[in-house]
Write a protein that holds these residues in place. Structure first.
Motif, PDB file in Angstrom:
ATOM      1  N   HIS A 139       2.121  21.915  90.378  1.00 56.33           N
ATOM      2  CA  HIS A 139       2.596  21.940  89.001  1.00 56.33           C
ATOM      3  C   HIS A 139       1.760  22.872  88.128  1.00 56.33           C
ATOM      4  O   HIS A 139       2.176  23.216  87.035  1.00 56.33           O
ATOM      5  N   CYS A 143       3.635  26.357  86.338  1.00 54.66           N
ATOM      6  CA  CYS A 143       3.559  25.909  84.953  1.00 54.66           C
ATOM      7  C   CYS A 143       4.331  26.846  84.017  1.00 54.66           C
ATOM      8  O   CYS A 143       4.667  27.971  84.373  1.00 54.66           O
ATOM      9  N   CYS A 161       4.654  18.502  85.793  1.00 54.84           N
ATOM     10  CA  CYS A 161       5.061  18.291  87.180  1.00 54.84           C
ATOM     11  C   CYS A 161       6.395  17.546  87.239  1.00 54.84           C
ATOM     12  O   CYS A 161       6.888  17.046  86.231  1.00 54.84           O
TER      13      CYS A 161
END
Length: 283
Positions: A139, A143, A161
């Motif tokens: 994640h 991003c 996430c």
């Protein structure tokens, strides 16, 4: 500008004063002379060059603490909101020419902490940040970085996430000293303060359980905050998220900050208090 403690005290304390004795009038005279020296040596408002790299070794922090804050021009003030009070104020948006484009009155019944700032009214510019370290997790690789340039600099950072948690968000800006309140709509669980080199660091563990913000973000509960405040430049950097405090601290210690040539929007010219949030959320 560098100011030494010995320079500030030069000529302030007369010779022949017995050590260990209390003299209230003498104390007030010494304080007045020291503050006058700081005022006379304060930099004049103008363009600032503040490329900053936060590589914050604890040994350096302990050596620099006394001198770093001796001539602090800006202040960050924290207040816990009493249970019977509901903070309110205005949010306003101005165009580049200072014309008011939008205004809303906001009320925050869940407010737990309020931060306000004091200091000289100097020209302000937008800041950019560049994370120097991030965890090697999916994640963070995927991003949200649409505001970033090709060299990795941008005006904000957020990692989200697939489980709807918000591991980390990063922001930095030159603080507004014209009566603005920055509200954290959560119950503070713990608050710790440290010194990292020239930065006054406030760590907050905040509980959003039962708040309106939690109802809007159903997975939101405990959030960690690291607020890094430079009392000389009036810069506040925030690293926040549901990630562990240790991980956020490592991100903060490897964060780079630089000032751009773009002026920030004009501050609040009106009498009513302007208000904003420090809460974590999806932009």
């Amino acid at each position: 500008m560098q100011i030494r403690i010995s320079d500030l005290m030069d000529g302030c304390c007369p010779e022949g004063v017995a050590l260990g004795t209390a003299d209230e009038q003498l104390t007030q005279r010494v304080k007045a002379k020291v503050l006058n020296k700081i005022k006379n040596d304060a930099p004049r408002p103008g363009r600032r060059n503040v490329t900053r790299i936060l590589l914050l070794a604890a040994v350096i922090a302990s050596l620099m603490t006394a001198t770093a804050f001796a001539a602090g021009l800006f202040g960050m003030h924290r207040e816990t909101v009493p249970a019977d009070e509901i903070p309110s104020g205005y949010w306003r948006f101005y165009d580049d020419e200072g014309k008011l484009m939008e205004e809303q009155k906001l009320v925050y019944p869940d407010a737990g902490l309020i931060f306000t700032f004091t200091g000289p009214d100097t020209p302000r510019y937008l800041l950019e940040i560049k994370p120097g370290w991030l965890p090697e997790e999916e994640h963070y690789v995927e991003c949200f970085r649409s505001d970033y340039t090709g060299d990795g600099w941008g005006n904000g950072f957020g990692a989200c996430c697939s489980c709807d948690h918000i591991p980390c968000q990063i922001f930095a800006y030159e603080v507004d000293t014209r009566g603005r309140m920055s509200v954290l709509n959560a119950e503070p669980v713990t608050i710790e303060e440290e010194i990292w080199d020239r930065w006054k660091v406030t760590k907050v563990v905040a509980d959003y359980s039962g708040t309106e913000w939690s109802r809007l973000n159903k997975y939101l509960s405990i959030v960690n905050y690291i607020l890094m405040f430079d009392e000389e430049q009036g810069i506040l950097a925030i690293v926040q998220g549901e990630e562990s405090m240790d991980t956020l601290e490592k991100i903060a210690q490897n964060l780079e900050i630089r000032e751009t040539d773009t002026p920030a929007s004009p501050g609040n010219p009106l009498d009513e208090i302007q208000i904003g949030m420090m809460d974590i959320g999806r932009g």
